[in-house]
Write a protein that holds these residues in place. Structure first.
Motif, PDB file in Angstrom:
ATOM      1  N   UNK A  65      32.560  20.166-126.745  1.00  0.00           N
ATOM      2  CA  UNK A  65      33.350  20.215-125.519  1.00  0.00           C
ATOM      3  C   UNK A  65      32.504  19.932-124.288  1.00  0.00           C
ATOM      4  N   UNK A  66      31.278  20.424-124.303  1.00  0.00           N
ATOM      5  CA  UNK A  66      30.384  20.174-123.174  1.00  0.00           C
ATOM      6  C   UNK A  66      29.915  18.721-123.158  1.00  0.00           C
ATOM      7  N   UNK A  67      29.763  18.110-124.324  1.00  0.00           N
ATOM      8  CA  UNK A  67      29.433  16.684-124.381  1.00  0.00           C
ATOM      9  C   UNK A  67      30.579  15.870-123.774  1.00  0.00           C
ATOM     10  N   UNK A  68      31.787  16.326-123.981  1.00  0.00           N
ATOM     11  CA  UNK A  68      32.960  15.672-123.382  1.00  0.00           C
ATOM     12  C   UNK A  68      32.873  15.734-121.852  1.00  0.00           C
ATOM     13  N   UNK A  69      32.461  16.891-121.329  1.00  0.00           N
ATOM     14  CA  UNK A  69      32.281  17.039-119.888  1.00  0.00           C
ATOM     15  C   UNK A  69      31.200  16.091-119.383  1.00  0.00           C
ATOM     16  N   UNK A 112      30.113  13.594-130.825  1.00  0.00           N
ATOM     17  CA  UNK A 112      31.484  13.105-131.009  1.00  0.00           C
ATOM     18  C   UNK A 112      32.380  13.537-129.849  1.00  0.00           C
ATOM     19  N   UNK A 113      32.072  14.654-129.213  1.00  0.00           N
ATOM     20  CA  UNK A 113      32.863  15.082-128.060  1.00  0.00           C
ATOM     21  C   UNK A 113      32.876  14.021-126.977  1.00  0.00           C
ATOM     22  N   UNK A 114      31.726  13.415-126.721  1.00  0.00           N
ATOM     23  CA  UNK A 114      31.642  12.335-125.732  1.00  0.00           C
ATOM     24  C   UNK A 114      32.305  11.069-126.266  1.00  0.00           C
TER      25      UNK A 114
END
Length: 153
Positions: A65-69, A112-114
């Motif tokens: 989730x933080x990689x998505x951010x 994978x989040x990103x």
């Protein structure tokens, strides 16, 4: 067909302000049709939202989730550079760094989040080459850092 900005809104997200550099660098560098982003941390409204090692203080799921951010912050930097995300022809490369506990080996799943966000925002143009690298420490004790290279036209 929806624009990348519309897709971001449909995902319930909002492009943040570009994160101010934490040292001596610029948020993006453009050469020809390529835009490189500086490494982006999970900073929200000027604050690093999490610290620690993945596999110890931070779970792999939280880190994804933080990689998505991080990726959203990189997208904001790209928009500031080119003005319109529809100019992104392709996400060429993603490099993700994961501050990892010694026995953590799930770096690809974290990044994978990103990658997933880039696919959601840019569709097929969001498919990219990638490295997911485990490291002992990242700036400010962040668990993840993500940088992008995109082609614009």
């Amino acid at each position: 067909m929806a624009t990348p900005e519309e897709r971001i809104s449909e995902l319930g997200l909002e492009l943040p302000d570009v994160v101010a550099p934490l040292a001596s660098y610029v948020p993006t560098a453009r050469t020809g049709s390529l835009v490189y982003t500086a490494g982006q941390l999970p900073i929200v409204k000027g604050e690093l939202v999490v610290t620690g090692k993945v596999g110890a203080e931070v779970s792999a799921e939280e880190a994804a989730g933080h990689a998505r951010t991080c990726a959203l912050n990189a997208i904001a930097a790209i928009k500031a550079e080119v003005g319109d995300l529809s100019k992104v022809k392709r996400v060429v490369k993603v490099v993700g760094f994961v501050a990892s506990a010694p026995d953590f080996y799930g770096q690809p799943q974290v990044i994978n989040g990103a990658s997933d966000l880039l696919g959601e925002v840019f569709g097929d143009a969001g498919r990219h080459a990638r490295s997911a690298v485990g490291v002992s420490v990242l700036p400010r004790n962040s668990p993840v850092e993500v940088e992008l290279i995109v082609e614009v036209g």
